[in-house]
Structures are given as C-alpha cells and as structure tokens.
Design a protein around this motif. Structure first.
Motif, mmCIF file in Angstrom:
data_model
loop_
_atom_site.group_PDB
_atom_site.id
_atom_site.type_symbol
_atom_site.label_atom_id
_atom_site.label_comp_id
_atom_site.label_asym_id
_atom_site.label_seq_id
_atom_site.Cartn_x
_atom_site.Cartn_y
_atom_site.Cartn_z
ATOM 1 N N LYS A 48 25.076 -4.013 -0.275
ATOM 2 C CA LYS A 48 25.542 -3.287 0.912
ATOM 3 C C LYS A 48 25.370 -4.151 2.158
ATOM 4 O O LYS A 48 24.798 -5.216 2.117
ATOM 5 C CB LYS A 48 24.701 -2.029 1.101
ATOM 6 C CG LYS A 48 25.057 -0.904 0.183
ATOM 7 C CD LYS A 48 24.213 0.295 0.576
ATOM 8 C CE LYS A 48 24.398 1.426 -0.400
ATOM 9 N NZ LYS A 48 23.493 2.524 -0.053
ATOM 10 N N GLU A 83 30.931 -3.859 5.655
ATOM 11 C CA GLU A 83 31.894 -2.771 5.558
ATOM 12 C C GLU A 83 32.837 -2.976 4.387
ATOM 13 O O GLU A 83 33.242 -2.057 3.692
ATOM 14 C CB GLU A 83 32.703 -2.689 6.866
ATOM 15 C CG GLU A 83 33.592 -1.478 6.986
ATOM 16 C CD GLU A 83 35.044 -1.831 7.209
ATOM 17 O OE1 GLU A 83 35.897 -1.014 6.838
ATOM 18 O OE2 GLU A 83 35.329 -2.925 7.739
ATOM 19 N N HIS A 89 32.140 -1.243 1.049
ATOM 20 C CA HIS A 89 32.540 0.163 0.972
ATOM 21 C C HIS A 89 34.008 0.265 0.616
ATOM 22 O O HIS A 89 34.422 1.116 -0.149
ATOM 23 C CB HIS A 89 32.313 0.874 2.315
ATOM 24 C CG HIS A 89 30.871 1.038 2.638
ATOM 25 N ND1 HIS A 89 30.218 2.226 2.518
ATOM 26 C CD2 HIS A 89 29.955 0.144 3.078
ATOM 27 C CE1 HIS A 89 28.963 2.074 2.862
ATOM 28 N NE2 HIS A 89 28.774 0.814 3.211
ATOM 29 N N ARG A 90 34.791 -0.637 1.181
ATOM 30 C CA ARG A 90 36.229 -0.621 0.954
ATOM 31 C C ARG A 90 36.550 -0.887 -0.514
ATOM 32 O O ARG A 90 37.416 -0.254 -1.078
ATOM 33 C CB ARG A 90 36.894 -1.670 1.857
ATOM 34 C CG ARG A 90 38.346 -1.390 2.084
ATOM 35 C CD ARG A 90 38.828 -2.010 3.360
ATOM 36 N NE ARG A 90 38.791 -3.461 3.258
ATOM 37 C CZ ARG A 90 38.998 -4.278 4.290
ATOM 38 N NH1 ARG A 90 39.230 -3.790 5.487
ATOM 39 N NH2 ARG A 90 38.955 -5.564 4.134
ATOM 40 N N VAL A 131 34.751 -0.149 -3.126
ATOM 41 C CA VAL A 131 34.442 1.066 -3.884
ATOM 42 C C VAL A 131 35.554 2.092 -3.705
ATOM 43 O O VAL A 131 36.059 2.664 -4.674
ATOM 44 C CB VAL A 131 33.078 1.668 -3.449
ATOM 45 C CG1 VAL A 131 32.773 2.937 -4.234
ATOM 46 C CG2 VAL A 131 31.961 0.649 -3.627
ATOM 47 N N GLU A 132 35.979 2.287 -2.457
ATOM 48 C CA GLU A 132 37.058 3.240 -2.160
ATOM 49 C C GLU A 132 38.351 2.887 -2.876
ATOM 50 O O GLU A 132 39.026 3.756 -3.419
ATOM 51 C CB GLU A 132 37.367 3.230 -0.659
ATOM 52 C CG GLU A 132 36.527 4.167 0.163
ATOM 53 C CD GLU A 132 36.687 3.848 1.654
ATOM 54 O OE1 GLU A 132 35.688 3.962 2.353
ATOM 55 O OE2 GLU A 132 37.800 3.446 2.076
ATOM 56 N N GLU A 139 24.484 4.463 -6.401
ATOM 57 C CA GLU A 139 24.170 3.888 -5.098
ATOM 58 C C GLU A 139 22.668 3.897 -4.920
ATOM 59 O O GLU A 139 22.008 4.891 -5.217
ATOM 60 C CB GLU A 139 24.845 4.745 -4.012
ATOM 61 C CG GLU A 139 24.719 4.159 -2.638
ATOM 62 C CD GLU A 139 25.443 4.990 -1.567
ATOM 63 O OE1 GLU A 139 26.175 5.936 -1.921
ATOM 64 O OE2 GLU A 139 25.246 4.680 -0.389
ATOM 65 N N SER A 178 22.375 -1.480 -2.809
ATOM 66 C CA SER A 178 23.657 -1.809 -3.435
ATOM 67 C C SER A 178 24.441 -0.622 -3.956
ATOM 68 O O SER A 178 23.923 0.485 -4.089
ATOM 69 C CB SER A 178 23.451 -2.778 -4.605
ATOM 70 O OG SER A 178 22.122 -3.114 -4.810
ATOM 71 N N PHE A 179 25.717 -0.934 -4.264
ATOM 72 C CA PHE A 179 26.554 -0.049 -5.067
ATOM 73 C C PHE A 179 26.642 -0.681 -6.448
ATOM 74 O O PHE A 179 26.755 -1.901 -6.566
ATOM 75 C CB PHE A 179 27.973 0.031 -4.495
ATOM 76 C CG PHE A 179 28.079 0.802 -3.223
ATOM 77 C CD1 PHE A 179 28.030 2.197 -3.239
ATOM 78 C CD2 PHE A 179 28.260 0.149 -2.014
ATOM 79 C CE1 PHE A 179 28.139 2.914 -2.063
ATOM 80 C CE2 PHE A 179 28.369 0.866 -0.829
ATOM 81 C CZ PHE A 179 28.306 2.248 -0.858
#
Ligand code: ADP
Ligand code: MG
Ligand code: MG
Length: 263
Positions: free
Chosen positions: A40, A43, A46-47, A49-50, A69, A73-74
């Motif tokens: 993490k 930004e 996050h994108r 993952v989305e 999560e 991290s993811f």
C-alpha cells in the motif's frame, strides 16, 4: 494474518515493482491460486485492485477470487496460470506459424475489446503480461497501469514498456487505441521473431517509434502472407484515429481465415 489462515503460501512466481506473486494453496480445498501482494501507500495500488474487480469474469482475463487487506498490503488471490508467460513460450518456440499467431491475437483481442467496452485501457500489453493456463488458454494479466477512460477524455503520462509504447503516448494525448498498437508490436514479434522498433537507448527506441515505417522488404517477410502484413500495418498505423479498433482486428480476414478452421 487472515490470508495465511486460509492459504498456504508456497512457491514464488514473480517479483515486480510493487510486490510479488506467489503460489498459494487453499487449506480448505487444496486448490492452488496465484497471490499477488501489493504494498500500500501509492494510489496506483488501489487502482489495480479496482480494475481487477471491475474486469474479472471475462474468460480472457485473469480471474480475481478474493482480496485480503492488512495494514501494509493488498493480497489479490487470482486464478493460477500454470502455463507461464506468453513471453517464455515465444522464447521457446521462436517464430510462430500464422495459424498460431492468429489464434494468439484473436484471444488477446477478445480480452482487449472487453476492457475497452468496459471503459478501461490496459496500457501495458506485452508478452510478460499475457499468461497461459495449464491447458494453454490465454489470460490477460497485470492491470497495474490500467485506467478508466471517461467519455471523450484523452489520457496523458508516459507509461508502458518502451518497445511496446504507441507513438501518441510519447506526445501526450491518447486513447484506448494505444493497446492496439502494443498488440501490433506483439504480432510483429510473433510473425518474424523480432521487435519492430529497436534502439540502443530509450531515446533511440522512441525515435524509431515516432519515425520508422514498417519495412516488409527484408527476407524475413518472404514467408509472411499479404493479409498478415495488412493486419500488422493496420495495427501499427501511426495515426491513432485511422488505426484499427479491437473489433476491426477481430473482423480482419486473416484472423477469420486462421481461427475459423482447424489446422
Ligand atoms: P508486475 O506488475 O510486477 O509486472 P504482474 O501482475 O505482471 O506484476 O506479475 C508478475 C509476474 O508474476 C508475471 O509476469 C507472471 O510471471 C507472474 N504471475 C502474475 N500473475 C499470475 C497468475 N495469475 N498465475 C501465474 N503467474 C502469475
Ligand atoms: Mg507485469
Ligand atoms: Mg504491473
């Protein structure tokens, strides 16, 4: 942590800029998956993952099974593509037959057309990011550079791998057509075993992308059919407005000829 309660992390598959990919086995079912861990803090993570959540579900795109999560991290649990990368298959096979190349391009284009219909530009189409299942089915992966295109809006920012980057990316305003160019670079490599735009430095590669025209006069083109060259020219058209779309590529006679009959 939670993911390790449910999965046993085994072998490392790859290491990237933002994290690593390892094989993980479900403790409940024994089934194997690929787990991509993204640190993490940016930004951009996050994108990714989305994007995976948005696009997963098409048969030509790596399926996302679960996301875990924790503080740092993811963890993306994805279907395992145990056939490895298209790049490795290309290295092993050398030049592809037109029949094989057309089938690769068709599968890739079905995935790219889906992305574009869903309003997403992948921006990093290259054989490192195209994976194969154990049965040889192709799966588009790595949405780390993917972005959504909002109606009529153009994109900017230089991204992607130098050799695969479309000329308009170097200038600044571009659209989903950049993915078609990159797929054209891949088609070139499949047909003749070399990249179309080369150079000893980044600037030299970018210069070639901006100025060099396709040259079919070399001996390596003798065995490549006219329709194959025609499709390649349509994908590597410098003007993005006249460059083929994913649908155009899928309708091209060379693709239909080689993918609608058995070898
Ligand atoms: P990066 O953004 O670091 O390039 P990728 O998503 O491309 O990360 O993954 C890096 C490498 O990990 C890939 O080139 C591939 O070798 C391996 N890999 C990624 N996802 C999978 C998967 N679902 N199955 C098998 N291998 C994978
Ligand atoms: Mg990658
Ligand atoms: Mg990436």
């Amino acid at each position: 942590n939670k993911i390790e309660q449910e999965y046993e992390l085994t072998k490392t598959l790859g290491k990237g800029k933002f994290g690593s990919v390892v094989i993980c086995r479900s403790r409940a079912t024994g089934e194997e998956f690929a787990c991509k861990t993204l640190l993490k803090g940016e930004e951009i993570v996050h994108r990714e993952v989305e994007m995976m959540q948005h696009l997963s579900g098409h048969s030509g795109i790596v399926t996302l099974k679960a996301v875990y999560e924790d503080a740092e991290s993811f963890h993306l649990v994805m279907e395992l593509c145990s056939g490895g990368r298209l790049l490795d298959q290309m290295t092993k096979e050398g030049v592809y037959s037109e029949h094989k190349a057309a089938n690769v391009i068709k599968e890739l284009m079905l995935a790219i057309r889906y992305c574009h219909e869903m309003g997403v530009v992948h921006r990093d189409i290259k054989p490192e990011n195209i994976l194969l299942t154990s049965t040889g089915q192709m799966k588009l992966a790595d949405f780390g550079l993917a972005v959504r295109i909002l109606d009529g809006q153009s994109l900017s920012g230089i991204v992607g791998s130098p050799a695969y980057v479309a000329p308009e990316v170097l200038v600044g305003n571009y659209s989903e057509k950049v993915d078609i160019w990159s797929a054209g670079v891949l088609l070139h490599a499949l047909l003749v075993g070399v990249l179309p735009f080369k150079g000893n430095s980044l600037d030299a590669i970018f210069d070639a992308i901006k100025k060099e025209n396709l040259d079919f006069s070399g001996g390596m083109w003798d065995s490549v059919s006219r329709p194959a060259r025609d499709l390649l020219s349509g994908m590597l058209t410098r003007s993005s407005s006249t460059r083929l779309t994913a649908t155009d590529v899928l309708r091209h006679p060379w693709i239909s000829f080689y993918t609608e009959r058995t070898p």
